[in-house]
Design a protein around this motif. Structure first.
Motif: not given
Length: 332
Positions: A87-90, A109-113, A166-171, A180-183
C-alpha cells in the motif's frame, strides 16, 4: 526562320502545360526555392511520423521504469505480511505507471485484501478481543482513536495491522470484523480508468454506510434508489469492466431491498399487508421523473407501483410474481 521559332515555342508551351496537368499543380509557377527550403525543414525538424532516437529512448526508459514498479509491487502483494508495504509502495510510485497499469495495481490490491480478510477476521475471535473492543467503545470510535489510547499489547498490534493493511473496523450485533476501506482508494480516481473509479465510489459508499445492516434497510429509500441507479448505470456504461460482476451482485442486493424490503424493514405491513407510506411516496416520486424511461429499474418499479395502486397498495399474488420476475427468482 520566324515560323520555325513559333513552332518550337508552341511545342514547348504544350509540353509544359501537359506536365502541369499530369502533376496536378496549380496554375501558378511553383516556387522552387521555397519548396527546397520546406524539404530541408522536414529533414531537420522531427515530426510524429519520423524517428527521433532521443524520444524513443526516453519513452523506453519510462516503460522500463513502469514495468519495474509493477513487478516490485506485485511481488509485495504476493508476499504474506507485506500488504501494508504494498500500500505504501503504491502511494509512492503510482505516478510512474500508465493509467492502465495503475488500474490493474489497484484491482490487484483489492484482490489481495479480499484474500487476506478471512485470516485477519479470524484473529478478532481470539479470546478476550471482542470484549476488550466493547470495553473501549469500538462501536462509535475510529480505529485511529482507539489505537492512540491503547497500551502496547495484542489488541493494539491487531488494530494497527488492520489499519495499515487498508481496513476499517465494522460491527454487527456485537461482533467486530475488518472491512476494506474503499475510501482510501478514492485518492487514485484521477489516475485510473473511469469504470473502476465509478466502482470504487459506490463501494466506498456501501462499506461506510451499508444499505442493509442488522437485517434492516439502513439508508433512506432515496439513497437506496440512487445507489441502485448508479449500479445500473455502471452496468450499462461498462459491460466489459473487470468489476461488472461485482456491481451486478450489488445491484441485485439493492433491487431485493427495493422490491422486498428486509426482515426488519418490511415493505408491506405485517398485519394489514399495505405498502408503507414512505415507500409509496418515494417510489412514486422516482417513477414520475422525466429520466425514468431511461432506466429499466424505474420502468419495472413504475409497473409495480401502478399495479399496487389498483389494489390500494395491498400486497397480492400478482405483486409477488412481479417482484420475483424482476429479481430473476424462479417461481415455486
Amino acid at each position: 526562320m520566324h515560323k520555325k521559332m513559333m513552332r518550337i515555342t508552341l511545342a514547348l508551351a504544350t509540353v509544359l502545360a501537359l506536365a502541369a496537368c499530369n502533376n496536378k499543380q496549380p496554375d501558378t509557377e511553383p516556387n522552387t526555392n521555397a519548396q527546397n527550403h520546406e524539404n530541408a525543414s522536414e529533414q531537420n525538424v522531427p515530426s510524429n511520423e519520423q524517428n527521433n532516437p532521443s524520444t524513443d529512448q526516453d519513452d523506453q526508459a519510462v516503460a522500463d521504469q513502469a514495468a519495474k514498479v509493477s513487478a516490485e509491487y506485485n511481488a509485495l502483494l504476493q508476499n504474506d505480511g507485506k500488504l501494508s508495504e504494498a500500500i505504501s509502495y503504491l502511494q509512492e510510485h503510482i505516478n510512474e505507471v500508465s493509467r492502465e497499469q495503475a488500474t490493474q495495481m489497484l484491482l490487484s490490491l483489492e484482490d489481495a485484501q479480499i484474500q487476506a480478510t478471512p485470516a485477519l477476521e479470524e484473529r478478532y475471535y481470539a479470546e478476550g478481543i471482542l470484549q476488550e473492543l466493547a470495553n473501549n467503545d469500538a462501536y462509535t470510535r475510529s480505529l485511529e482513536d482507539i489505537i492512540s489510547q491503547l497500551p502496547d499489547g495484542k489488541l493494539k498490534d491487531l488494530l494497527s495491522e488492520t489499519q495499515d493493511n487498508g481496513y476499517f473496523l465494522y460491527s454487527v450485533e456485537g461482533v467486530f470484523f475488518p472491512v476494506i476501506d474503499y475510501e482510501t482508494y478514492t485518492q487514485y480516481e484521477d489516475k485510473i480508468n473511469e469504470d473502476i473509479a465509478a466502482y470504487i465510489k459506490l463501494k466506498a459508499r456501501d462499506t461506510k454506510a451499508p444499505a442493509l445492516r442488522d437485517a434492516a434497510v439502513a439508508v433512506s429509500l432515496e439513497e437506496l434508489l440512487n445507489r441502485a441507479l448508479d449500479a445500473e448505470s455502471f452496468m450499462t456504461d461498462y459491460p466489459s469492466s473487470p468489476r461488472y460482476k461485482e456491481m451486478k451482485d450489488l445491484f441485485q442486493q439493492y433491487k431485493g431491498a427495493i422490491f422486498f424490503g428486509s426482515d426488519n424493514s418490511q415493505l408491506f405491513d405485517y398485519s394489514t399487508h399495505i405498502m408503507n407510506d414512505e415507500a409509496q411516496k418515494t417510489y412514486n416520486a422516482y417513477v414520475s421523473k422525466t429520466e425514468a424511461s431511461q432506466s429499466q429499474l424505474l420502468a419495472d418499479l413504475k409497473q409495480y407501483m401502478d399495479t399496487a395502486a389498483k389494489n390500494d397498495y395491498k400486497d397480492s399474488d400478482t405483486l409477488k410474481k412481479m417482484r420475483e420476475k424482476f429479481l430473476g427468482i424462479e417461481p415455486e
